[in-house]
Enzyme design. Structure first.
Site, short mmCIF file in Angstrom:
data_model
loop_
_atom_site.label_atom_id
_atom_site.label_comp_id
_atom_site.label_asym_id
_atom_site.label_seq_id
_atom_site.Cartn_x
_atom_site.Cartn_y
_atom_site.Cartn_z
N HIS A 280 21.46 71.09 39.55
CA HIS A 280 21.17 71.79 38.28
C HIS A 280 22.46 72.39 37.71
CE1 HIS A 280 16.90 72.62 39.97
NE2 HIS A 280 16.77 71.70 39.03
N LYS B 228 2.86 73.30 39.98
CA LYS B 228 3.63 73.66 41.17
C LYS B 228 3.38 75.11 41.54
CE LYS B 228 7.57 70.65 40.04
NZ LYS B 228 9.01 70.65 39.77
N ARG C 168 17.67 61.46 38.07
CA ARG C 168 18.28 61.14 39.36
C ARG C 168 17.96 59.71 39.79
NH1 ARG C 168 15.42 65.93 42.37
NH2 ARG C 168 13.87 64.96 41.03
N SER D 167 14.96 70.69 44.19
CA SER D 167 14.48 72.00 44.65
C SER D 167 13.48 71.83 45.79
CB SER D 167 13.82 72.76 43.49
OG SER D 167 14.75 73.05 42.49
#
Length: 159
Positions: free
Chosen positions: A16, A40, A89, A127
């Site tokens: 990040h 989440k 990614r 994360s």
């Protein structure tokens, strides 16, 4: 140009930070928007995330960190940001982000989404991986800043 980089940042990773630094070098202003993701469960509170993000990118003078509410595309418009920046990614990220970007475009055609490919040396970082590794006490030096790792280890010990 003012852009927004939204995310849950739970916790912020070095991937990040790399993306925020790259945006900071390319754009006049960058708004890092910590958004609540209803799908989440959060490890850190929104205020804790704000503190960790601010500490991680305090060296960047043209970056503002805020807690966002509601739909990301609506919050971007409220913050006068016409571009959302999203990191990619892998192919799986692209598929999810393309769907979200298309929905955002329908909701507000004045807000564009710009995809930035993750730096190869950080493309494996997320994360969720950092949280899982922390739960096993693994070394996080290649995933998050040292002070974030400390907070993450403490959080995992309490839970």
């Amino acid at each position: 140009m003012k852009v927004m980089y939204p995310g849950s940042f739970d916790p912020i990773t070095i991937g990040h930070i790399d993306l925020i630094e790259r945006c900071s070098a390319k754009f006049d202003q960058v708004v890092v928007a910590i958004m609540l993701n209803d799908s989440k469960l959060g490890t850190f509170t929104m205020d804790e995330r704000l503190e960790l993000v601010e500490k991680s990118i305090g060296h960047l003078k043209n970056v503002e960190v805020v807690i966002g509410h509601g739909l990301t595309v609506d919050f971007a418009a409220k913050m006068n940001c016409s571009v959302l920046v999203r990191g990619i990614r892998a192919v799986m990220d692209y598929e999810l982000e393309l769907q979200q970007a298309t929905a955002n475009r329908v909701l507000n055609p004045n807000v564009e989404t710009l995809f930035l490919v993750a730096s190869p040396k950080y493309s494996y970082i997320s994360s969720s991986v950092a949280r899982e590794l922390a739960s096993y006490g693994a070394d996080l030096k290649d995933f998050v800043p040292e002070f974030v790792a400390k907070e993450l280890y403490e959080r995992m010990r309490r839970d």
